[in-house]
Design a protein around this motif. Structure first.
Motif, mmCIF file in Angstrom:
data_model
loop_
_atom_site.group_PDB
_atom_site.id
_atom_site.type_symbol
_atom_site.label_atom_id
_atom_site.label_comp_id
_atom_site.label_asym_id
_atom_site.label_seq_id
_atom_site.Cartn_x
_atom_site.Cartn_y
_atom_site.Cartn_z
ATOM 1 N N LEU B 2 15.889 -1.356 -13.949
ATOM 2 C CA LEU B 2 16.138 -0.847 -12.612
ATOM 3 C C LEU B 2 17.440 -1.468 -12.116
ATOM 4 C CD1 LEU B 2 14.628 0.733 -10.224
ATOM 5 C CD2 LEU B 2 14.477 -1.531 -9.254
ATOM 6 N N LEU B 51 9.979 -4.684 0.858
ATOM 7 C CA LEU B 51 9.561 -5.254 -0.434
ATOM 8 C C LEU B 51 8.038 -5.321 -0.484
ATOM 9 C CD1 LEU B 51 11.011 -6.504 -2.940
ATOM 10 C CD2 LEU B 51 10.596 -8.734 -1.936
ATOM 11 N N GLN B 182 15.387 -6.848 -9.346
ATOM 12 C CA GLN B 182 15.910 -6.603 -10.687
ATOM 13 C C GLN B 182 15.471 -7.648 -11.700
ATOM 14 O OE1 GLN B 182 20.093 -6.221 -9.928
ATOM 15 N NE2 GLN B 182 19.904 -4.050 -9.460
ATOM 16 N N GLY B 184 12.384 -10.418 -13.414
ATOM 17 C CA GLY B 184 11.005 -10.350 -13.884
ATOM 18 C C GLY B 184 10.014 -10.246 -12.735
ATOM 19 N N THR B 185 10.342 -10.862 -11.615
ATOM 20 C CA THR B 185 9.457 -10.775 -10.451
ATOM 21 C C THR B 185 9.347 -9.331 -9.977
ATOM 22 O OG1 THR B 185 10.153 -12.985 -9.793
ATOM 23 C CG2 THR B 185 9.050 -11.648 -8.130
ATOM 24 N N ARG B 187 9.905 -6.684 -11.703
ATOM 25 C CA ARG B 187 9.201 -5.918 -12.727
ATOM 26 C C ARG B 187 7.694 -6.097 -12.561
ATOM 27 N NH1 ARG B 187 12.497 -7.167 -16.809
ATOM 28 N NH2 ARG B 187 11.350 -9.088 -17.176
ATOM 29 N N ALA B 188 7.287 -7.326 -12.316
ATOM 30 C CA ALA B 188 5.856 -7.579 -12.103
ATOM 31 C C ALA B 188 5.361 -6.814 -10.882
ATOM 32 C CB ALA B 188 5.612 -9.078 -11.947
ATOM 33 N N ARG B 190 6.575 -4.025 -9.603
ATOM 34 C CA ARG B 190 6.479 -2.592 -9.890
ATOM 35 C C ARG B 190 5.293 -2.306 -10.810
ATOM 36 N NH1 ARG B 190 11.397 -0.888 -12.505
ATOM 37 N NH2 ARG B 190 11.915 -3.080 -12.679
ATOM 38 N N ALA B 191 5.011 -3.236 -11.707
ATOM 39 C CA ALA B 191 3.855 -3.073 -12.595
ATOM 40 C C ALA B 191 2.561 -3.064 -11.777
ATOM 41 C CB ALA B 191 3.820 -4.193 -13.631
ATOM 42 N N HIS B 193 2.275 -2.168 -8.785
ATOM 43 C CA HIS B 193 2.242 -0.905 -8.061
ATOM 44 C C HIS B 193 1.720 0.229 -8.934
ATOM 45 C CE1 HIS B 193 3.289 0.854 -4.281
ATOM 46 N NE2 HIS B 193 3.844 1.891 -4.873
ATOM 47 N N ALA B 194 2.106 0.202 -10.210
ATOM 48 C CA ALA B 194 1.714 1.286 -11.119
ATOM 49 C C ALA B 194 0.283 1.131 -11.591
ATOM 50 C CB ALA B 194 2.655 1.328 -12.311
ATOM 51 N N SER B 195 -0.115 -0.042 -11.982
ATOM 52 C CA SER B 195 -1.479 -0.250 -12.492
ATOM 53 C C SER B 195 -1.855 -1.720 -12.427
ATOM 54 C CB SER B 195 -1.582 0.250 -13.942
ATOM 55 O OG SER B 195 -2.756 -0.253 -14.539
ATOM 56 N N ALA B 199 -1.382 -4.586 -15.287
ATOM 57 C CA ALA B 199 -0.537 -5.734 -14.953
ATOM 58 C C ALA B 199 -1.294 -7.034 -15.189
ATOM 59 C CB ALA B 199 -0.055 -5.647 -13.511
ATOM 60 N N PHE B 209 1.490 -12.763 -6.719
ATOM 61 C CA PHE B 209 2.717 -12.034 -6.417
ATOM 62 C C PHE B 209 2.660 -11.389 -5.040
ATOM 63 C CE2 PHE B 209 3.761 -12.563 -10.841
ATOM 64 C CZ PHE B 209 5.131 -12.694 -10.798
#
Ligand SMILES: Nc1ncnc2c1ncn2[C@@H]1O[C@H](COP(=O)(O)OP(=O)(O)O)[C@@H](O)[C@H]1O
Ligand SMILES: [Mg+2]
Lengths: 259, 323
Positions: B2, B51, B182, B184-185, B187-188, B190-191, B193-195, B199, B209
């Motif tokens: 991203l 955020l 942008q 690892g935080t 990414r975690a 967004r993960a 958020h997705a599942s 995660a 988090f």
């Protein structure tokens, strides 16, 4: 006891899971030897996914102990269990659809590289360095699972076969000792199934212990060292593939239905 | 990965730098620099809040309270006890962080939207405290005599000076937040958020988090409160009521929940509406917001931040029609 720890990665004792009145797992005992592929088979609703959920800490068992390398883990949270070295895939694909292929695998590296909120916000050199290592590590895994050329694609744009492979890749990224695969070949065509089962063998050849739930009997019989058969939450057979294939209880409960 | 492009950030920074000069040239917008100070202060809050909402998928209906905590800690400690203003800012942020952790942890450890309820209650309680602790806060009449800011003898005593101070902090918070997203935080987040199941199976401590982001957003809100108090030199509780918390959510929804740029745009638009363009609507202001929100949810599901994509889509269709 220490010899036992060496020998068995995972050991379940008296594991019970109930959902309301339903007994999804009843008094389950079994061991998984290090470095082997153990398959769990059984009809739909037998409790296979529930078993994976308990092992990986989605929820604790109602009763019983789960030992990983001799250490009880049944009370731990999923993320702690992941950090100890157990990884998994999901029966219905649970990829991060909002991310690219490589980002999915990079997230799988989460337990191996820690960055603090501060360090990443300030973009400190250490956090950039880690990010680069994570990327390289993820790329290596993508090469191993054969998806390197699709690294930039969005995860949910992949066909199902590749999504299943990507889930395996994401699970490998944490470099687990034990990987639990929940129906990795479900919904795949013959070629894809062949690719998936070769991949599982390759993972195992690298020393990772595999716990496999799968309906495709050809896959199961070909690659497993041992098979455990569940029916209505109970173990009805356990042993070598050829023994299980000829076990009359198994034939009645499961294989019989197919033949 | 991203990537949030660097060029727009640079262009935006340039715009912020030249804006006061432009406003000086055009008498009709001469007071816009002053309004932009408030935009900046509110942006500090909405950057963190977006955020929390866009990435951690949680809603807070109590950020006016963290805004107020910063404002009152700065106000009381500097006006009544003569303490150093910058030290008070840090105290405010620390208190906000601790309070946010205490309020957020129990509800963020559960699945679901319990944070919204917890923060709603929290916001109301803090609002009552501001009104009732008259000895410290001055109660409903508010408190005055809050000093301005200065550093090494340099006084931020004009609108323009204060403008650059606040926007310097906004840009820093913006870049910090973009870096987090942008990394690892991010990414975690967004993960999550997705599942959430996936995660946590991959080792992401989901509640940790969420708490982290909530605390971060509270700290930024407190910082904004301190700037607010030192700018106006006067505060009263009504600034920090439930309606303001909701207004913050409207800013983010209008801008687009999944983009920090959206937070900035939404904040700018709503602030200018309420300080300038809708001044004559008074109580009807809220109706206008309601209508705006309705339009946005129906026509612009990604808020203002989604407009470029829609325009691009039109353009492409037009080009292919002409062929
Ligand atoms: N979260 C749950 N709540 C209630 N019942 C469940 C839940 N998960 C599984 N079950 C039930 O437990 C039994 C075992 O399910 P599952 O483990 O998914 O079987 P399998 O994976 O072997 O097909 C089924 O009867 C299923 O309906
Ligand atoms: Mg299942």
């Amino acid at each position: 006891m220490s010899a036992d720890i060496e020998e068995n990665v995972l050991e379940l004792q008296g594991v019970v899971v109930t959902f309301g009145g339903l007994m999804a797992l009843s008094d389950l005992n079994f061991k998984v030897r290090r470095g082997t592929i153990k398959a769990i088979i059984g009809p739909n609703g037998a409790g296979k996914t529930t078993l994976f959920n308990v092992i990986t800490g989605s929820f604790p068992p109602t009763e019983g102990t789960v030992r990983f390398n001799g250490r009880p883990i049944q009370h731990l949270k999923a993320h702690n269990i992941a950090a100890l070295g157990i990884s998994r895939t999901f029966q219905t694909v649970e990829l991060f659809g909002n991310m690219t292929v490589i980002e999915n695998v990079m997230l799988g590296c989460h337990t191996r590289f820690r960055t603090s909120f501060m360090a990443s916000g300030l973009a400190l050199p250490q956090s950039r360095r880690k990010e680069k290592q994570i990327r390289e590590s993820a790329l290596k895994i993508l090469k191993f699972i054969g998806l390197a050329d699709k690294f930039k694609d969005s995860a949910d744009s992949l066909p199902l076969g590749e999504q299943k492979l990507l889930e395996i890749g994401r699970a490998l990224a944490s470099e687990p000792e034990l990987i639990c695969l929940d129906e990795p070949a479900a919904g795949l065509n013959e070629t894809e199934t062949y690719v998936a089962s070769s991949l599982i063998k390759a993972i195992n050849a690298k020393g990772t212990t595999v716990l496999l739930v799968e309906h495709d009997m050809k896959v199961v019989m070909n690659i497993s060292d041992e098979i455990l058969v569940l029916n209505y939450g109970q173990k009805i057979a356990e042993g070598l593939p050829e023994d299980v294939r000829n076990n009359h209880r198994v034939i009645d409960a499961y294989l019989g239905g197919v033949a | 990965m991203l990537r949030i492009a660097k060029l727009p950030i640079a262009i935006f920074a340039l715009f912020i730098i030249v804006f006061p000069w432009i406003a000086r040239q055009i008498p009709a917008i001469g007071n816009y620099t002053d309004i932009m100070v408030f935009v900046g202060i509110y942006c500090l809050i909405t950057i963190g809040l977006s955020l929390l909402m866009g990435y951690a998928g949680q809603i807070s209906i109590g950020h006016a309270a963290f805004f107020g905590i910063g404002a009152y800690i700065s106000g009381v400690l500097t006006a009544k006890y003569g303490m150093n203003a910058w030290a008070c800012m840090v105290i405010g942020m620390t208190v906000a962080a601790v309070v946010a952790a205490l309020v957020g942890a129990p509800s963020l450890k559960l699945k679901g939207h319990y944070l919204a309820m917890a923060t709603l209650a929290f916001g109301i309680i803090v609002f009552i405290i501001f009104n009732e602790e008259i000895e410290w806060t001055g109660g409903p009449d508010g408190m005055s005599g809050i000093p301005g800011l200065s550093i090494f003898g340099f006084e931020f005593d004009s609108v323009e000076r204060y403008y650059y101070l606040v926007w310097g902090f906004v840009l820093a918070a913006f870049v910090f937040t973009v870096n987090v997203i942008q990394s690892g935080t991010g990414r975690a987040l967004r993960a999550i958020h997705a599942s959430e199941p996936a995660a946590s199976a991959m080792g992401v401590n989901v509640s940790r988090f969420k708490i982290l982001v909530f605390v971060y957003s509270a700290v930024l809100a407190s910082l904004a409160g301190s700037f607010y108090a030192h700018y106006l030199n006067f505060i009263n509780p009504s600034t920090f009521d439930l309606f303001f918390s909701i207004k913050l959510l409207i800013m983010i929804a209008l801008g687009g929940m999944h983009s920090i740029w959206g937070a900035i745009m939404g904040t700018g638009l709503i602030t200018f509406l309420s300080y300038e363009w809708l001044r004559y609507f008074e109580e009807f202001e809220i109706i206008v917001y309601g209508v705006i929100l309705l339009f946005v949810t129906v026509l612009l599901p990604d808020g203002l931040a989604g407009v470029p994509k829609i325009v691009k889509g039109w353009f492409r269709r037009k080009v292919s029609d002409e062929r």
